[in-house]
Write a protein that holds these residues in place. Structure first.
Motif, PDB file in Angstrom:
ATOM      1  N   LEU A  42     -34.592 -20.880  13.836  1.00 43.35           N
ATOM      2  CA  LEU A  42     -33.424 -21.606  13.352  1.00 43.35           C
ATOM      3  C   LEU A  42     -33.144 -22.800  14.267  1.00 43.35           C
ATOM      4  O   LEU A  42     -33.480 -22.778  15.446  1.00 43.35           O
ATOM      5  N   PRO A  43     -32.494 -23.828  13.733  1.00 41.85           N
ATOM      6  CA  PRO A  43     -32.147 -24.985  14.574  1.00 41.85           C
ATOM      7  C   PRO A  43     -31.185 -24.592  15.700  1.00 41.85           C
ATOM      8  O   PRO A  43     -30.408 -23.643  15.564  1.00 41.85           O
ATOM      9  N   ASP A  44     -31.241 -25.344  16.800  1.00 45.40           N
ATOM     10  CA  ASP A  44     -30.379 -25.063  17.947  1.00 45.40           C
ATOM     11  C   ASP A  44     -28.906 -24.980  17.552  1.00 45.40           C
ATOM     12  O   ASP A  44     -28.178 -24.135  18.050  1.00 45.40           O
ATOM     13  N   GLU A  45     -28.468 -25.864  16.676  1.00 44.36           N
ATOM     14  CA  GLU A  45     -27.061 -25.896  16.283  1.00 44.36           C
ATOM     15  C   GLU A  45     -26.606 -24.563  15.696  1.00 44.36           C
ATOM     16  O   GLU A  45     -25.496 -24.110  15.956  1.00 44.36           O
ATOM     17  N   ILE A  46     -27.457 -23.933  14.925  1.00 42.44           N
ATOM     18  CA  ILE A  46     -27.104 -22.645  14.316  1.00 42.44           C
ATOM     19  C   ILE A  46     -27.103 -21.544  15.371  1.00 42.44           C
ATOM     20  O   ILE A  46     -26.200 -20.712  15.414  1.00 42.44           O
ATOM     21  N   LEU A  47     -28.101 -21.552  16.241  1.00 44.02           N
ATOM     22  CA  LEU A  47     -28.153 -20.548  17.300  1.00 44.02           C
ATOM     23  C   LEU A  47     -26.943 -20.675  18.226  1.00 44.02           C
ATOM     24  O   LEU A  47     -26.352 -19.672  18.629  1.00 44.02           O
ATOM     25  N   ILE A  48     -26.553 -21.885  18.526  1.00 42.55           N
ATOM     26  CA  ILE A  48     -25.384 -22.108  19.382  1.00 42.55           C
ATOM     27  C   ILE A  48     -24.120 -21.615  18.684  1.00 42.55           C
ATOM     28  O   ILE A  48     -23.248 -21.013  19.317  1.00 42.55           O
ATOM     29  N   SER A  49     -24.024 -21.828  17.385  1.00 45.73           N
ATOM     30  CA  SER A  49     -22.847 -21.337  16.659  1.00 45.73           C
ATOM     31  C   SER A  49     -22.824 -19.804  16.610  1.00 45.73           C
ATOM     32  O   SER A  49     -21.755 -19.200  16.548  1.00 45.73           O
ATOM     33  N   ILE A  50     -23.980 -19.175  16.676  1.00 45.29           N
ATOM     34  CA  ILE A  50     -24.050 -17.711  16.741  1.00 45.29           C
ATOM     35  C   ILE A  50     -23.577 -17.232  18.107  1.00 45.29           C
ATOM     36  O   ILE A  50     -22.870 -16.232  18.225  1.00 45.29           O
ATOM     37  N   LEU A  51     -23.933 -17.951  19.154  1.00 44.07           N
ATOM     38  CA  LEU A  51     -23.557 -17.572  20.518  1.00 44.07           C
ATOM     39  C   LEU A  51     -22.094 -17.883  20.842  1.00 44.07           C
ATOM     40  O   LEU A  51     -21.493 -17.231  21.693  1.00 44.07           O
ATOM     41  N   SER A  52     -21.527 -18.877  20.192  1.00 44.47           N
ATOM     42  CA  SER A  52     -20.183 -19.355  20.538  1.00 44.47           C
ATOM     43  C   SER A  52     -19.095 -18.283  20.531  1.00 44.47           C
ATOM     44  O   SER A  52     -18.257 -18.285  21.422  1.00 44.47           O
ATOM     45  N   PRO A  53     -19.057 -17.361  19.576  1.00 39.35           N
ATOM     46  CA  PRO A  53     -17.977 -16.372  19.606  1.00 39.35           C
ATOM     47  C   PRO A  53     -18.156 -15.280  20.675  1.00 39.35           C
ATOM     48  O   PRO A  53     -17.238 -14.504  20.924  1.00 39.35           O
TER      49      PRO A  53
END
Length: 69
Positions: A19-30
């Motif tokens: 997956l793109p970094d942006e999606i992985l980062i949004s998964i990690l954010s919470p």
């Protein structure tokens, strides 16, 4: 799940890391900071993704407990 489909899953690539970094980062954010940092051991691709989250919580007592001030 039968044995043949289980074998196929085991031999398949890691799809979440594609997956793109942006999606992985949004998964990690919470996640809490400590939990997000733990994902860095998953692979080289994940090593620094936690540092791009925009919700790092430095006020969380669990995060700062090991730091002597």
């Amino acid at each position: 799940m039968d044995k043949s489909s289980h074998k196929c899953i085991r031999n398949s690539e890691d799809l979440i890391s594609q997956l793109p970094d942006e999606i992985l980062i949004s998964i990690l954010s919470p996640l809490k900071m400590k939990e997000a940092i733990r994902t860095s051991v998953l692979s080289h691709r994940w090593e620094w993704l936690w540092s791009f989250t925009d919700t790092l919580d430095f006020d969380d007592p669990d995060t700062m407990q090991d730091i002597d001030v």
